[in-house]
Design an enzyme around this catalytic site. Structure first.
Site, PDB file in Angstrom:
ATOM      1  CE  LYS A   1       0.839   0.843   4.504  1.00 26.31           C
ATOM      2  NZ  LYS A   1       1.335   2.071   5.159  1.00 26.31           N
TER       3      LYS A   1
ATOM      4  CB  SER B   1       0.842   8.904   4.534  1.00 25.52           C
ATOM      5  OG  SER B   1       1.600   8.097   3.652  1.00 25.52           O
TER       6      SER B   1
END
Length: 337
Positions: A194, A257
């Site tokens: 991911k 992130s």
């Protein structure tokens, strides 16, 4: 659960946040790292300011640079070190341990060159008489939110259900909840792959694309992650769970992130070497892109998004051209593998 002694290897953002969760649950935590200044700061100031500017840690969380001291008499060991040093640290642990422990890891990546999952590395380097079956702790989780005790739900995956339940009990409380899972291949590949899609999602944002593109890359990214994972032996249903689509959403849509931020900077035209230098933290999606690209070639798996990101990072292709190539490729059915 009675108080457990736990060595947490890696005082980065996630290792620190997980140490606090375990400490909140009444366990005795020894946080190990190799940078003396950082260890001294944790012990003396109860802060880890490189990662969390305004967070004060419980003074009961102890840190050390001495691995023997960290491992002395512990019940469990949690690896939260970068993928590229996991094997090295596992070798050191194997040389230092003198009793059997539960071994867990909460890192997300695939080893360059060998293409191995991290649990496989730990199995290879730590003798079976010194460890349990490996437990993977993974799922949608930003350290920046866990450290302030925001609600977080993730997965504890292991071949052995009882060991997974033990880890579930170690971590679970009113703000942090774990679900067990037997599909260790699916959970680890989802957590690693991911990061690639998050780089792509960030790049789309940096280039100025909107929510339509964001939804597309997450959905199609999940499809190609699933294709590769299933070819490696995973259960396809794992990718619709917390460690699959859950982790992809949180990593592919958030400024927290580092992989998304790296992609965003790439999309805005920054050079990769400058991005890595400015980040101050490991960007796992960069190295994982190469591993996934090589695996896709080896296993004959169709991964156009991964291939496009690889062409930008490792072949110097213009990022707009790479996106165009994914939009103008052969037309397919949505469920085509």
């Amino acid at each position: 659960m009675t108080t457990q002694k736990i060595a947490v290897l890696g005082p980065g953002s996630w290792g620190t946040a997980l140490s606090q969760v375990l400490n909140d649950n009444g366990h005795e935590i020894r946080l190990w790292g190799h940078m003396q200044a950082q260890i001294d700061e944790i012990n003396n100031n109860h802060t880890n300011s490189h990662y969390f500017k305004d967070i004060v840690l419980d003074e009961k969380i102890e840190a050390t640079t001495d691995l023997k001291e960290a491992l002395d008499g512990v019940d469990a060991v949690l690896f939260v070190v970068p993928t590229k040093v996991t094997r090295l640290v596992a070798k050191q642990v194997a040389e230092t341990l003198d009793h059997k422990v539960v071994v867990m890891h909460a890192s997300k990546g695939l080893e360059p060159e060998t293409h191995e999952r991290l649990s496989t590395i730990l199995e290879e380097e730590i003798p079976a008489d010194l460890r349990s079956e490996i437990v993977v702790v993974s799922g949608p989780s930003h350290a920046e939110e866990t450290i302030v005790r925001d609600l977080t739900l993730i997965t504890a995956a292991s071949k052995d259900e009882e060991t997974a339940k033990y880890v579930q009990g170690l971590f679970s409380n009113h703000y942090f909840r774990l679900y067990t899972n037997k599909d260790i291949i699916g959970v680890e590949t989802a957590g690693a792959l991911k990061n690639i899609i998050a780089v792509g999602a960030g790049a789309l944002h940096g280039l100025g694309y909107g929510d339509n593109a964001k939804a597309a890359i997450i959905a199609r990214g999940l499809a190609e992650i699933t294709r590769l994972g299933v070819k490696m032996g995973a259960n396809p249903l794992t990718y619709s769970g917390l460690s699959g689509v859950g982790d992809l959403i949180v990593t592919g849509t958030s400024i927290h992130s580092r992989n998304w931020r790296a992609g965003d900077a790439l999309g805005r035209g920054e050079k990769l070497e400058d991005i890595e230098a400015n980040m101050g933290m490991v960007i796992e999606g960069i190295s994982t892109t190469k591993v996934a690209y090589e695996l896709a070639q080896e296993l004959n798996v169709y991964m156009p998004i991964t291939q496009a990101i690889y062409s930008v990072i490792y072949e110097g292709k213009d990022i707009k051209e790479a996106i165009l190539s994914t939009m103008t490729g052969q037309l397919k059915t949505e469920d085509e593998f």
